[in-house]
Write a protein that holds these residues in place. Structure first.
Motif, PDB file in Angstrom:
ATOM      1  N   HIS A 197       0.802  -1.095  -0.269  1.00 33.32           N
ATOM      2  CA  HIS A 197       0.196  -0.279  -0.127  1.00 33.32           C
ATOM      3  C   HIS A 197       1.154   0.818   0.393  1.00 33.32           C
ATOM      4  O   HIS A 197       1.357   1.581   1.038  1.00 33.32           O
ATOM      5  CB  HIS A 197      -1.056   0.478   1.576  1.00 33.32           C
ATOM      6  CG  HIS A 197      -1.968   1.010   1.174  1.00 33.32           C
ATOM      7  ND1 HIS A 197      -1.744   2.073   0.981  1.00 33.32           N
ATOM      8  CD2 HIS A 197      -3.638   1.092   0.882  1.00 33.32           C
ATOM      9  CE1 HIS A 197      -3.024   2.436   0.862  1.00 33.32           C
ATOM     10  NE2 HIS A 197      -3.814   1.693   1.063  1.00 33.32           N
ATOM     11  N   THR A 220       0.396   4.212   0.092  1.00 32.06           N
ATOM     12  CA  THR A 220      -0.276   5.734   1.089  1.00 32.06           C
ATOM     13  C   THR A 220      -0.525   5.186   2.551  1.00 32.06           C
ATOM     14  O   THR A 220      -1.106   6.529   3.254  1.00 32.06           O
ATOM     15  CB  THR A 220      -1.825   6.179   1.003  1.00 32.06           C
ATOM     16  OG1 THR A 220      -2.112   5.332   0.950  1.00 32.06           O
ATOM     17  CG2 THR A 220      -1.556   6.404  -1.079  1.00 32.06           C
ATOM     18  N   ASP A 221       0.543   4.162   3.061  1.00 28.97           N
ATOM     19  CA  ASP A 221      -0.057   3.726   4.443  1.00 28.97           C
ATOM     20  C   ASP A 221       1.060   4.503   5.496  1.00 28.97           C
ATOM     21  O   ASP A 221       2.813   4.254   5.311  1.00 28.97           O
ATOM     22  CB  ASP A 221       0.609   2.247   4.343  1.00 28.97           C
ATOM     23  CG  ASP A 221       0.801   1.756   5.770  1.00 28.97           C
ATOM     24  OD1 ASP A 221       1.141   0.678   6.309  1.00 28.97           O
ATOM     25  OD2 ASP A 221       0.007   2.687   7.149  1.00 28.97           O
ATOM     26  N   ARG A 240      -6.456  -5.173   5.287  1.00 31.62           N
ATOM     27  CA  ARG A 240      -7.030  -4.720   4.372  1.00 31.62           C
ATOM     28  C   ARG A 240      -8.463  -5.553   5.299  1.00 31.62           C
ATOM     29  O   ARG A 240      -9.553  -5.439   5.150  1.00 31.62           O
ATOM     30  CB  ARG A 240      -7.094  -5.326   2.853  1.00 31.62           C
ATOM     31  CG  ARG A 240      -5.987  -3.986   2.745  1.00 31.62           C
ATOM     32  CD  ARG A 240      -6.189  -4.064   0.944  1.00 31.62           C
ATOM     33  NE  ARG A 240      -5.698  -3.149   0.136  1.00 31.62           N
ATOM     34  CZ  ARG A 240      -4.755  -2.508  -1.012  1.00 31.62           C
ATOM     35  NH1 ARG A 240      -5.077  -4.331  -1.762  1.00 31.62           N
ATOM     36  NH2 ARG A 240      -4.698  -1.514  -1.407  1.00 31.62           N
ATOM     37  N   THR A 285      -9.693   3.200   8.421  1.00 29.58           N
ATOM     38  CA  THR A 285      -9.227   1.765   7.021  1.00 29.58           C
ATOM     39  C   THR A 285      -7.780   1.269   7.029  1.00 29.58           C
ATOM     40  O   THR A 285      -8.026   1.469   8.252  1.00 29.58           O
ATOM     41  CB  THR A 285      -9.119   3.001   5.731  1.00 29.58           C
ATOM     42  OG1 THR A 285      -7.900   4.183   6.582  1.00 29.58           O
ATOM     43  CG2 THR A 285     -10.275   4.160   5.291  1.00 29.58           C
ATOM     44  N   SER A 333      -4.860   1.932   5.662  1.00 24.42           N
ATOM     45  CA  SER A 333      -3.369   2.825   6.137  1.00 24.42           C
ATOM     46  C   SER A 333      -3.647   3.246   7.724  1.00 24.42           C
ATOM     47  O   SER A 333      -2.713   4.216   8.031  1.00 24.42           O
ATOM     48  CB  SER A 333      -3.690   3.846   5.436  1.00 24.42           C
ATOM     49  OG  SER A 333      -4.349   4.525   4.707  1.00 24.42           O
ATOM     50  N   ASP A 383     -13.472   2.622   0.416  1.00 26.73           N
ATOM     51  CA  ASP A 383     -12.917   2.735   0.236  1.00 26.73           C
ATOM     52  C   ASP A 383     -11.774   2.589   2.227  1.00 26.73           C
ATOM     53  O   ASP A 383     -10.933   2.525   2.292  1.00 26.73           O
ATOM     54  CB  ASP A 383     -13.140   4.216   1.163  1.00 26.73           C
ATOM     55  CG  ASP A 383     -14.232   4.121   2.220  1.00 26.73           C
ATOM     56  OD1 ASP A 383     -14.410   3.475   2.618  1.00 26.73           O
ATOM     57  OD2 ASP A 383     -13.783   5.226   2.769  1.00 26.73           O
ATOM     58  N   TYR A 384     -12.483   0.732   2.861  1.00 28.00           N
ATOM     59  CA  TYR A 384     -12.181   0.589   3.571  1.00 28.00           C
ATOM     60  C   TYR A 384     -10.214   0.270   3.458  1.00 28.00           C
ATOM     61  O   TYR A 384      -9.302  -0.040   4.415  1.00 28.00           O
ATOM     62  CB  TYR A 384     -12.631  -0.953   4.206  1.00 28.00           C
ATOM     63  CG  TYR A 384     -12.154  -2.101   2.796  1.00 28.00           C
ATOM     64  CD1 TYR A 384     -11.637  -2.942   3.398  1.00 28.00           C
ATOM     65  CD2 TYR A 384     -13.384  -2.035   2.238  1.00 28.00           C
ATOM     66  CE1 TYR A 384     -11.396  -4.343   2.916  1.00 28.00           C
ATOM     67  CE2 TYR A 384     -12.679  -3.375   1.139  1.00 28.00           C
ATOM     68  CZ  TYR A 384     -12.123  -4.144   1.413  1.00 28.00           C
ATOM     69  OH  TYR A 384     -11.843  -5.510   1.445  1.00 28.00           O
ATOM     70  N   LYS A 385     -10.215   0.099   2.044  1.00 24.59           N
ATOM     71  CA  LYS A 385      -8.500  -1.226   1.431  1.00 24.59           C
ATOM     72  C   LYS A 385      -7.925   0.674   1.538  1.00 24.59           C
ATOM     73  O   LYS A 385      -6.249   0.024   1.619  1.00 24.59           O
ATOM     74  CB  LYS A 385      -8.889  -1.097   0.406  1.00 24.59           C
ATOM     75  CG  LYS A 385      -9.577  -2.462   0.327  1.00 24.59           C
ATOM     76  CD  LYS A 385      -9.290  -3.866  -1.351  1.00 24.59           C
ATOM     77  CE  LYS A 385     -10.596  -2.455  -1.896  1.00 24.59           C
ATOM     78  NZ  LYS A 385     -10.381  -3.324  -4.055  1.00 24.59           N
ATOM     79  N   ASP A 386      -8.112   1.616   1.701  1.00 21.57           N
ATOM     80  CA  ASP A 386      -7.199   2.706   1.252  1.00 21.57           C
ATOM     81  C   ASP A 386      -6.237   3.085   2.595  1.00 21.57           C
ATOM     82  O   ASP A 386      -6.490   2.369   3.777  1.00 21.57           O
ATOM     83  CB  ASP A 386      -7.680   4.246   1.711  1.00 21.57           C
ATOM     84  CG  ASP A 386      -8.850   4.589   0.441  1.00 21.57           C
ATOM     85  OD1 ASP A 386      -8.680   3.458  -0.317  1.00 21.57           O
ATOM     86  OD2 ASP A 386     -10.077   4.739   0.000  1.00 21.57           O
TER      87      ASP A 386
END
Length: 264
Positions: free
Chosen positions: A7, A9-10, A25, A71, A73, A261-264
């Protein structure tokens, strides 16, 4: 983006491994499912998951966020004391990790720990007889449910040893006068156990509300049902070893629809 891609953006760990991304996730999906099925208590209670590796690190929700805001992240990585192990903009509530850290430390199979304060769960937690084998759903937990007496808000580390002893090797526990707890080798397993434990409590509250005489199967049938639902009974004519995997796949499709959006 696939589940095997780190990911980007983490903010907590820009070099997060593919395995941790997958776990983040899964755990975020469980938070959203708990919110969707109305099993939350505002910002309180937690769901934690052990991060792969020898460090004994765990993922948990940032203190102050609603479960519907979680989320992949923004999950916080903490140590066994509940303190962040990497820089995070989010506060963490170490006291909220007292129950979770005790279970994680004592149960190598408890990769995920889920705790709730649902209305039905708290109602049954206040009943002297605990969970009754009133229904097929309830019997999943027959002989497989621990009980822990209330000792006040879980802020004292001395309680951990007694809590662990009461949970023993069970997949679930009722915290008397408090709520429900389930564990699992995966977030999916812990969630499905909680879903059905809470459903069993709802059934009990409804069945006992009218004061009618209750019908319960004999102990041997209760035990057989528990084995069947755990996939441990080889004597039945038919077997269903795909049920939980199919249920989890269906739940992931639900999350994709209601909270993508949970995966963001």
């Amino acid at each position: 983006m696939t589940a095997s891609t780190p990911h980007p953006t983490d903010p907590a760990a820009p070099d997060t491994s593919a395995e941790e991304v997958r776990l983040r996730r899964q755990l975020a999906a469980v938070y959203r499912l708990v919110a969707h099925f109305r099993m939350t208590d505002l910002i309180f209670t937690h769901i934690s998951a052990r991060v792969p590796g020898p460090e004994h690190h765990f993922l948990i929700n940032p203190y102050g966020l609603l479960f519907e805001e979680i989320t992949a992240s923004n999950l916080v990585k903490v140590d066994l004391s509940g303190h962040p192990v990497v820089e995070t903009p989010h506060p963490v509530n170490p006291a909220g990790f007292v129950i979770h850290s005790a279970v994680h430390a004592s149960r190598p199979d408890a990769h995920c720990v889920l705790h709730t304060h649902t209305k039905a769960g708290c109602a049954v937690a206040a009943q002297e007889e605990g969970l009754l084998p009133l229904n097929q759903i309830s019997m999943e937990f027959y002989g497989r449910l621990g009980y822990h007496d209330y000792e006040g808000v879980a802020l004292n580390l001395a309680e951990q040893q007694r809590l662990v002893a009461d949970l023993a090797g069970h997949p679930a526990m009722i915290l008397r006068n408090h709520g429900l707890l389930t564990v699992g080798e995966t977030p999916a397993q812990a969630f499905l156990r909680m879903y059905y434990l809470d459903k069993a409590c709802e059934i009990q509250v409804a069945a006992t509300a009218g004061g009618a005489k209750l019908v319960m199967p004999p102990p041997d049938i209760r035990a057989l049902t528990a084995r069947q639902l755990a996939g441990e009974d080889a004597g039945s004519d038919l077997q269903d070893d795909k049920a939980y995997d199919l249920a989890w796949s269906a739940l992931l499709r639900l999350v994709e629809r209601v909270a993508p959006d949970y995966k963001d």
